[in-house]
Design a protein around this motif. Structure first.
Motif, short mmCIF file in Angstrom:
data_model
loop_
_atom_site.label_atom_id
_atom_site.label_comp_id
_atom_site.label_asym_id
_atom_site.label_seq_id
_atom_site.Cartn_x
_atom_site.Cartn_y
_atom_site.Cartn_z
N ASN A 104 -2.47 16.48 1.10
CA ASN A 104 -2.62 16.09 2.49
C ASN A 104 -3.87 16.72 3.11
O ASN A 104 -4.40 17.71 2.61
CB ASN A 104 -1.39 16.51 3.31
N TYR A 123 -0.60 4.66 -7.50
CA TYR A 123 -0.53 5.74 -6.53
C TYR A 123 0.18 5.23 -5.27
O TYR A 123 0.40 4.03 -5.11
CB TYR A 123 -1.94 6.22 -6.17
N GLU A 124 0.52 6.15 -4.40
CA GLU A 124 1.19 5.76 -3.17
C GLU A 124 0.33 4.84 -2.34
O GLU A 124 -0.88 4.73 -2.55
CB GLU A 124 1.56 7.02 -2.35
N ASP A 125 0.95 4.15 -1.39
CA ASP A 125 0.27 3.14 -0.60
C ASP A 125 -0.62 3.80 0.46
O ASP A 125 -0.33 3.81 1.65
CB ASP A 125 1.29 2.21 0.07
N THR A 126 -1.71 4.38 -0.02
CA THR A 126 -2.71 5.01 0.84
C THR A 126 -4.05 4.32 0.58
O THR A 126 -4.14 3.43 -0.27
CB THR A 126 -2.85 6.51 0.52
N GLY A 135 -4.85 4.94 -3.04
CA GLY A 135 -4.06 4.12 -3.95
C GLY A 135 -4.45 2.66 -3.90
O GLY A 135 -4.51 1.98 -4.93
N ARG A 137 4.96 4.86 -8.94
CA ARG A 137 3.91 5.31 -8.02
C ARG A 137 4.06 6.81 -7.82
O ARG A 137 5.18 7.32 -7.81
CB ARG A 137 4.00 4.59 -6.67
N ALA A 138 2.95 7.48 -7.65
CA ALA A 138 2.98 8.93 -7.41
C ALA A 138 1.90 9.29 -6.41
O ALA A 138 0.94 8.54 -6.21
CB ALA A 138 2.78 9.68 -8.72
N ASP A 139 2.06 10.46 -5.81
CA ASP A 139 1.05 10.92 -4.85
C ASP A 139 0.11 11.94 -5.45
O ASP A 139 -0.65 12.58 -4.73
CB ASP A 139 1.73 11.49 -3.60
#
Length: 289
Positions: A128, A183-186, A189, A209-211
């Motif tokens: 983060n 990856y996460e929905d960022t 990603g 999915r992973a962060d």
């Protein structure tokens, strides 16, 4: 009243939950609750309603937020300016993504720590984005472009990526049956997903999915599917095969160094800035394409 409790108050107000505030503050949730209760007792008013879905500001709490923000900013400005006049000793908080920090920057930072006995490092290996104005870190390395006003930023390096699979996966699994380890929905990603869609001419099914990059690497290596990884991490992994490198730079990762202007005057922070720049300069050219 303990003025440091204002920080707990503001972060809990932003997060809306004890667990979220505890993660930001890197404290136990019971500690956060105890500090808020102490602040309420000192002020003689209730600041939050404890609801099943989270902690919600009362009217009194809402009215105090802008006042608390002004007090906090003055206190943090005082602290940053004071730290800027220190010699090169004391704790420097460094925020860096876990994998990049461990593989690319940790060796150079370790050398710096060995050379300067008065320094201490606190490395925050979180994905983060930390708040530098609140001194959640003194200096940060980010894999996304900084947008906060007033911060000093410098591009450290552009890192190449590729599409990888476990050794033998391409031979064992028909292309139409490939799955994507995502990856996460960022923003990060989404950029990786878009590049693979263009590369393959279709969107691959994604059941994982992973962060964090390391989790994606382990799932790919275990043979679950294909995925996008930075080349500095994956090229040396004998369990992986490179299917296609991003030679056009569509999904290339840029590492940025970010620091608050007040902290740039700190000798310890300046040493860390120089170390990060030298570490980036020493990254092999093959990992930048």
């Amino acid at each position: 009243m303990n003025w440091n409790d204002l920080r707990y108050f503001l972060i809990l107000a932003e997060e809306g939950s004890l667990s979220g505030a505890a993660r930001r503050l890197r404290k136990e949730h019971t500690t956060v609750a105890r500090r808020i209760e102490a602040l309420e007792d000192a002020l003689g008013t209730k600041l939050f309603d404890r609801l099943p879905r989270g902690w919600q500001l009362t009217l009194a709490g809402q009215n105090l937020v802008p006042v608390a923000e002004r007090v906090e900013e003055e206190a943090l400005s005082f602290e940053r300016l004071a730290k800027g006049d220190e010699a090169a000793h004391g704790v420097v908080r460094i925020s860096v993504p876990p994998v990049a920090g461990r593989v690319l920057f940790a060796p150079r930072l370790a050398q710096l720590l060995t050379a300067h006995k008065g320094l201490e490092f606190e490395v925050i290996g979180a994905s983060n984005v930390v708040n530098l104005a609140r001194r959640e870190a003194d200096i940060a390395v980010r894999m996304i472009a900084p947008h906060e006003p007033g911060l000093i930023t410098r591009k450290l390096v552009e890192l190449g990526v590729g599409l990888y699979a476990a050794s033998g996966y391409v031979d064992r699994v028909r292309e139409e049956d490939w799955e994507f380890c995502g990856y996460e929905d960022t923003t990060y990603g989404a950029s990786k997903k878009d590049w693979v869609r263009k590369l393959m001419g279709r969107e691959l099914p994604c059941r994982f999915r992973a962060d964090d990059t390391e989790s994606v690497r382990q799932f790919i290596a275990a043979g679950h599917g294909v995925g996008v990884l930075p080349r500095y991490l994956a090229d040396g992994d004998s369990r992986l095969d490179l299917i296609r490198a991003d030679t056009t730079g569509e999904s290339r990762e840029t590492a940025w160094m970010v620091v608050h202007p007040d902290m740039r005057r700190s000798p310890g922070v300046r040493l860390v800035m120089d170390a990060l720049i030298k570490a980036a300069d020493s990254i092999s050219d093959e990992f930048q394409v």
